[in-house]
Design a protein around this motif. Structure first.
Motif, PDB file in Angstrom:
ATOM      1  N   UNK A  13      12.299 -94.389  -7.587  1.00  0.00           N
ATOM      2  CA  UNK A  13      11.480 -94.219  -6.382  1.00  0.00           C
ATOM      3  C   UNK A  13      12.281 -93.695  -5.204  1.00  0.00           C
ATOM      4  N   UNK A  14      13.572 -93.905  -5.218  1.00  0.00           N
ATOM      5  CA  UNK A  14      14.457 -93.440  -4.149  1.00  0.00           C
ATOM      6  C   UNK A  14      14.109 -94.030  -2.785  1.00  0.00           C
ATOM      7  N   UNK A  15      13.285 -95.078  -2.761  1.00  0.00           N
ATOM      8  CA  UNK A  15      13.112 -95.751  -1.474  1.00  0.00           C
ATOM      9  C   UNK A  15      13.197 -97.272  -1.601  1.00  0.00           C
ATOM     10  N   UNK A  16      13.922 -97.709  -2.610  1.00  0.00           N
ATOM     11  CA  UNK A  16      14.328 -99.102  -2.624  1.00  0.00           C
ATOM     12  C   UNK A  16      13.310-100.097  -3.126  1.00  0.00           C
ATOM     13  N   UNK A  17      12.280 -99.647  -3.821  1.00  0.00           N
ATOM     14  CA  UNK A  17      11.256-100.577  -4.296  1.00  0.00           C
ATOM     15  C   UNK A  17      11.388-100.874  -5.786  1.00  0.00           C
ATOM     16  N   UNK A  54      20.143 -96.212  -4.569  1.00  0.00           N
ATOM     17  CA  UNK A  54      19.430 -95.230  -3.746  1.00  0.00           C
ATOM     18  C   UNK A  54      19.457 -95.619  -2.276  1.00  0.00           C
ATOM     19  N   UNK A  55      19.907 -96.844  -1.970  1.00  0.00           N
ATOM     20  CA  UNK A  55      19.867 -97.322  -0.583  1.00  0.00           C
ATOM     21  C   UNK A  55      21.264 -97.476   0.021  1.00  0.00           C
TER      22      UNK A  55
END
Lengths: 276, 198, 784
Positions: free
Chosen positions: B53-57, B73-74
């Motif tokens: 997801x590249x947004x940490x989920x 990714x974070x």
């Protein structure tokens, strides 16, 4: 989903970080844990020219907080994971355990969460509930901002562009209760509530209903006059103007705020004080 | 040591960082904006770390940084200078023998497409290092930062439970061996006249 | 059963056991090969510029800021981009429309690709994409299929209806007029989608000249041969010059059973940049905005019952949101036709009329998603039964019992003319109820009603899963091809090891393992000596791929036929070599045995060596080599019966639901690999629960997606999904392996089960999904 370019500065001291912020004309961003900032960068919703990294600053970390006069002082780079296992501030430990997931808590920080000022997050409510005194350092020196003045709105704080949050000084409540409602385990709260008994009396704080966490004076008064849990809950519903969004309506948020305050009150009344 | 490079409209600098990955030292030149996940995959060829997801989920990209589970990714690679990183490629033995957690995932059908698996396995390795005997409810809670779309989680939870039980059994066996050995030593010592008796 | 997931694995692996999956080792050690892992020399990266408007004319696209050599930009006006995707159907009432590779003239949904840029890495590609400026002239937007259309999405359909059809049988008006009770329900289901953990990805490499080149397309597709077929046609290449490779794929669930405009655009770009591999890896925001979703439906239904609870007729209408385009190759009819065709599920009813329509809107296209339409229709149907039971004062389980198709009814002809060949629903229901311990739960429910406490509810759903569809029942709405068959080659190498080249694909379903079991058993070799390859159009002869729960039935069937042929050839050869009668010989674990003797007379490796290397020893007329290629088509399909029963607990103060128990019993026919079968059921149950309670793609009235990240699009985690108790009744299907498909059934029940459980607990009808705590709390408030 890749960040726009930026320069990177690994701060060597708070003074050094402040100097870079001061020189960058508001185009710099401070990165602490980065667990909320990095997604914003990757989605290009934030495009700073330089990122000032506080992760190397031992002076902002506190493996154990300093505790004096019923207050606990935490460095702003205290990770949520550390906060969750320390034993000096029970409410802080409880609330930190609700933040995200293990891999978020190992990286995310107390100071970063406060500076991000998401009203659905745990740390801002914690700060308000425990009468936090927030030490910040900027080009003009050091000042202390009470939590009540720190949160200026949704994702907005009283921090100036060149200021860094350094120390969070929290009152240790004699008794406390905490309740949170989220769609999934580890999600940001839809609504959360804390009830804390401090030296100057009860505080009732609700997050996720307005742009900042809010103190509910009527509920506090009701608690102080030994009102029943249900009566406290009723004052909550009457005193909140909650917002509507994708995840919940105003009506539901208000009702849940009342319900969570009821639960927190019950919990606080059941527990023994820890700072007495 | 930095070099300037022109992208479309901004000048970005490239920085050298030193990473110890799965016990091996790497020095790589990275742009500040390169996430650890991208550097592992694109520059070091360690494509076992997946970006979901590249947004940490979703947790697919989870690696261990100095032993702690971290969303790759974070964090930016430039922040990871001088850290020790464990990726999924670093768990099995050189001869291909699986790590007990990997072994349990296979035995319990804890993976289907395998895309989320590296993040789950590393999260589980950390969980068992900090909590050697979690029950199913605890495992469910502790793994809830990782999304799986195939398994319905049942096999994953069973795998972690099994890895914990097997580890305990191995440790118990080791303790029993130690006790037996100690008893044997004590018994042989008992034959000697100088041994203390109570 | 949960237990079988814990069962130990073995290296043997006959059908019915759970050998170690062949996929596991590489996937567990980070050595899988996904499209996004591919790195090729000179590779460059692509980012798409996507529409920020749901409906707008494209006035201009300005990319003057970008250097055309460093950052080539492609738009609908680029040479070669005149082609498009036309999903075809011969059904009357179907309006054919085009989906261009990049938006041409206007954009029809927010997120549609308008331009594509190339750069050296994805970071720089996104930098370059910011340099492309699109000027829009907004048009009125339609978001819901049942709203008055604001402006035609496609000029060919002024009312936005791309497909309309009425299913009709018997005299439903008369039946309802004579019914003891008639109940009416209007239900709306929530748009959600597959969201595989690996998004879409492709690498296209064109080698040679534009007119006479060779295209290799690595893609996470579920349907590589269909993709090759259409790419060859659109690019005017011989099919032999197009190679499509689907390596390891991180989940599909139907989302990847589609040829997307981005796929076509990538290949067209590759043709313009020969020799440069072009890679596109979709990010999650792109996936949520532009990959296909499903289940955005509304149903208005009436059902009539006689006094004993028998269904006498169903009448109604359904609207299915097609989104902006008719998805290739499944068409705008995929959901609407399934909805109308299978609404009645496993229940007997003769009088039926349902008008369905697939309506274009300014939202992302709808496509195939695990269970296609039936999670919605099962929910709608079970709502009718719950309402009927309440109107008649009947028990909700009893009313289902009297209407279920039974063993004595089969083959049962549904009012939509499909033939149900299973009648094992009641058996599944009994098994569910027994495992659940219904009486105890009912007692606890009564106790809490009397003494207070959080209410408990018991819900259930019965469904049939259409699996393994042959040519007579083929998936899809009369498209210009029939998906009833699959090819498989089984080859014994000179060393006696077996290679299987299947046309099927796998996105996690473990086909490498399942097919190896089938072939090992049919040939008579060890599981470990079988290697399965699929997903490469240059290796397998033909296959339609993975969808409609067809892989085990059809690909398994083809593998079995080819394996049996190879075994017979091997036995014929061995009979000559070992001077035995073929009828007395058998092949087991890779060795030949003569009847009556426990000693092997030779090995398959010996015979294989002769077959390939020592033609002098071959019997007269025996062609060298040991391989066979066979097609299999089951002609009809194999219905799979399934029932789910759950117990839930409600918290009236918040509306939260806690799932106490979830039991699912299915008839998977003969089970090849119990762990994999249970894994399919558990995974599909979790997706069903996700869709029922959490996942919702929400558009605002301007057509902006409001759930554009995983912070807002909520997929369930291990903390939300309960333990599952999975049971089987194994009634072999009428095909050589006796198998039925199991990929989708789990998704069909949860919405219905949860709605039914809420109705049982507190008497509230849930008419809208997802079933969120707030929705339930508001309903309880209304009731208070």
């Amino acid at each position: 989903m890749k960040s726009a370019p930026f320069d990177y500065h690994r701060a060597t001291s708070v003074d050094d970080a402040v100097a870079v912020l001061t020189a960058s004309d508001g185009e710099a961003k401070v990165i602490a844990g980065g667990q909320s900032l990095v997604p914003l960068l990757s989605m290009r919703m934030a495009q700073p020219t330089v990122l000032v990294d506080l992760n190397g600053l031992a002076e902002l970390r506190s493996d154990r907080p300093t505790v004096t006069d019923g207050r606990a002082r935490f460095g702003s780079m205290t990770r949520h994971a550390q906060l969750a296992i320390q034993t000096h501030h029970g409410l802080a430990a409880e609330m930190a355990g609700w933040i995200g997931h293990t891999a978020i808590r190992t990286r995310g920080t107390l100071g970063g969460s406060l500076a991000h000022a998401d009203p659905n997050a745990e740390c801002p409510a914690l700060a308000l509930a425990c009468d936090a005194a927030l030490s910040v350092q900027g080009a003009d020196g050091v000042r202390t901002i009470p939590a009540a003045e720190f949160f200026a709105g949704m994702l907005q704080t009283a921090l100036a562009d060149d200021e860094i949050l350094t120390v969070i000084d929290l009152a240790v409540p004699r008794r406390w209760g905490f309740a949170e409602l989220a769609r999934r385990h580890g999600d940001f709260a839809l609504v959360l509530a804390t009830v804390t008994e401090l030296a100057d009396g009860w505080r009732v704080v609700v997050g996720g209903v307005e742009g900042t966490p809010v103190r509910l004076a009527d509920a506090e008064a009701a608690l102080s006059s030994d009102a029943s849990t249900d009566e406290v809950g009723r004052t909550v519903e009457e005193s909140i103007v909650a917002y509507d969004d994708l995840h919940a309506t105003s009506r539901y948020r208000r009702a849940m705020a009342a319900e969570l305050v009821r639960r927190a009150v019950d919990q606080a009344r059941r527990t023994q004080g820890e700072a007495s | 040591m930095t070099t300037d490079r022109v992208t479309t409209d901004r000048v970005t600098t490239e920085t050298k960082v030193e990473l110890s990955i799965n016990g091996r030292r790497h020095v790589v030149g990275v742009e500040p904006r390169h996430t650890l996940g991208d550097v592992l995959r694109e520059q070091l060829g360690l494509t076992g770390t997946h970006l979901g997801c590249e947004h940490g989920v979703c947790g697919a990209c989870t690696v261990l940084v100095d032993g702690e589970p971290t969303r790759s990714c974070l964090v930016f690679a430039v922040q990871m200078d001088q850290t020790e990183i464990t990726t999924i490629e670093g768990l099995a033995a050189a001869d291909g023998t699986l790590h007990p957690v990997q072994e349990a995932f296979s035995a319990c059908h804890g993976l289907q497409c395998g895309f989320c698996t590296p993040g789950f396995v590393l999260t589980a390795v950390h969980l068992l290092a900090t909590n050697p005997a979690p029950d199913r409810a605890t495992i469910r809670r502790e793994l809830s930062g990782n999304l799986c779309r195939c398994t319905g989680y049942v096999g994953i939870i069973s795998a972690v439970e099994r890895a914990a039980v097997e580890r305990a059994a191995v440790e118990r066996a080791a303790v029993e061996r130690a006790v037996t050995n100690a008893a044997a030593v004590a018994a042989s010592a008992a034959d000697e006249p100088s041994s203390p008796r109570h | 059963m949960v237990a079988s997931l814990d069962q130990s694995t073995t290296t043997a692996g006959p059908i019915g056991t759970s050998p170690r999956r062949k996929e596991d080792h590489r996937l567990l050690t980070g050595r899988g090969r996904f499209v996004s892992d591919l790195q090729l020399p000179r590779m460059r990266h692509v980012a798409f510029v996507r529409s920020t408007y749901a409906h707008a004319r494209i006035v201009s696209i300005d990319c003057n800021e970008l250097d055309p050599i460093d950052h080539p930009v492609f738009t609908a006006l680029s040479p070669g981009f005149e082609v498009g995707l036309f999903a075809q159907s011969a059904l009357p009432g179907y309006v054919e429309t085009e989906q261009p590779p990049l938006a041409r003239g206007k954009t029809r949904f927010a997120g549609e690709a308008i331009a594509a840029v190339v750069a050296d890495d994805r970071y720089q590609a996104e930098d370059a994409a910011e340099g492309v400026v699109v000027d829009y002239e907004p048009l009125p937007v339609t978001v819901r299929a049942w709203d008055e259309p604001q402006h035609p999405v496609h000029d060919a359909a002024l009312d936005n209806v791309l497909l309309a059809r009425t299913f009709s049988a018997g005299d439903v008006d008369a039946a309802l007029a004579a019914a003891a009770v008639v109940v009416r329900r209007e239900v709306v289901t929530n748009r959600h989608g597959g969201n595989p953990m690996e998004g879409r990805a492709g690498v296209a490499l064109w080698e040679g000249s534009a007119r006479d080149g060779h295209l290799t397309f690595w893609s996470g597709t579920q349907i590589p041969h269909l993709v090759r077929n259409l790419l060859a046609e659109l690019l005017e290449l011989p099919e032999s010059n197009v190679r499509v490779i689907a390596p390891d794929v991180g989940g599909g669930f139907g989302t990847k059973a589609v040829l997307y405009p981005e796929d076509l655009a990538l290949c067209l770009m590759a043709r313009s940049l020969p020799g440069t591999p072009l890679k596109w890896v979709e990010d999650r925001a792109e996936h949520l905005a532009a990959a296909t979703a499903a289940r955005d439906h509304r149903y208005e239904l009436e059902a009539g019952f006689d006094a004993e609870g028998h269904l006498v007729g169903i009448r109604g209408e359904a609207w299915c949101n097609v989104g902006a385009y008719s998805v290739y190759p499944w068409t705008a009819g995929i959901e609407a036709l399934m909805a109308g065709g299978l609404l009645t599920g496993p229940y007997k009813v003769e009088n039926y009329r349902c008008s369905v329509r697939g309506v274009a809107t300014n939202t992302a296209p709808s496509g195939p998603y695990r269970g296609v339409a039936r999670p919605a229709t099962v929910y709608a149907m079970e709502c009718l039964l719950d309402s009927g039971a309440r109107a008649l004062g009947m028990d909700s389980i009893d009313i289902r019992r009297v209407n279920l198709i039974g063993p004595d009814d089969v083959p049962y002809r549904l009012p939509t003319r499909l033939i149900d060949d299973t009648g094992h629903y009641a058996e599944c229901l009994d098994a569910c109820i027994e495992r659940l311990g219904l009486d105890e739960l009912r007692a606890e429910q009564a106790r809490r009603r009397a003494e207070g406490g959080k209410p408990i509810g018991i819900g259930l759903a019965c469904y049939n899963e259409l699996t393994g569809l042959g040519r007579a029942a083929s998936a899809g709405p009369r498209m210009p091809f029939r998906t009833g068959h699959e090819a498989c080659t089984v080859r014994i190498n000179p060393d006696g090891k077996v290679v299987v080249l299947s046309g099927v694909t796998s996105q996690g379903q473990g086909l490498e393992t399942t097919l190896a079991q089938v072939v090992a058993e049919a040939v008579g070799v060890n599981y470990d000596d079988v290697e399965v390859r699929y997903g490469d159009t240059d290796q397998s002869l033909w296959g339609f791929g993975a969808f409609s729960s067809r892989q085990a039935v059809i690909a398994g069937g083809a593998a079995n036929l080819a394996a049996v042929d190879v075994r017979e050839s091997a036995l014929r050869l061995a009979a000559e070599l070992y001077e035995a009668s073929p009828d007395d010989l058998r092949l087991e674990n890779g060795s030949f045995y003569v009847a009556g003797s426990p000693e092997a007379v030779g090995t398959l490796a010996d015979a294989a060596r002769v077959a390939y290397l020592e033609s002098n020893r071959l019997p007269p007329g025996f062609e060298p080599g040991l391989d066979a290629t066979r097609f299999y088509d089951p002609v009809m399909g194999a219905f799979a019966a399934g029932v789910q029963v759950a117990a839930i607990e409600l918290d009236p103060s918040t509306g939260e639901i806690t799932i106490l128990r979830w039991v699912c019993v299915e008839d998977a026919g003969r089970v090849v690999h119990p762990q994999i079968v249970d894994g399919q059921i558990a995974g599909s149950l979790a997706q069903g629960i996700g869709g029922a309670q959490y996942e919702h793609l929400v558009y605002d009235d301007e057509g902006n997606l409001r759930t554009g990240t995983l912070l807002d699009y909520l997929m369930p985690t291990s903390a939300e999904i309960p333990e599952f108790e999975i049971g089987h009744i194994e009634r072999p299907a009428d095909n050589p392996l006796g198998v039925r498909g199991v990929g989708e059934g789990g998704t069909l029940g949860p919405a219905a089960v949860l709605a039914s459980a809420v109705a049982d607990a507190v008497g509230i009808d849930i008419d809208q999904l997802p079933l969120t705590p707030e929705r339930l709390w508001l309903a309880l408030e209304d009731q208070r």
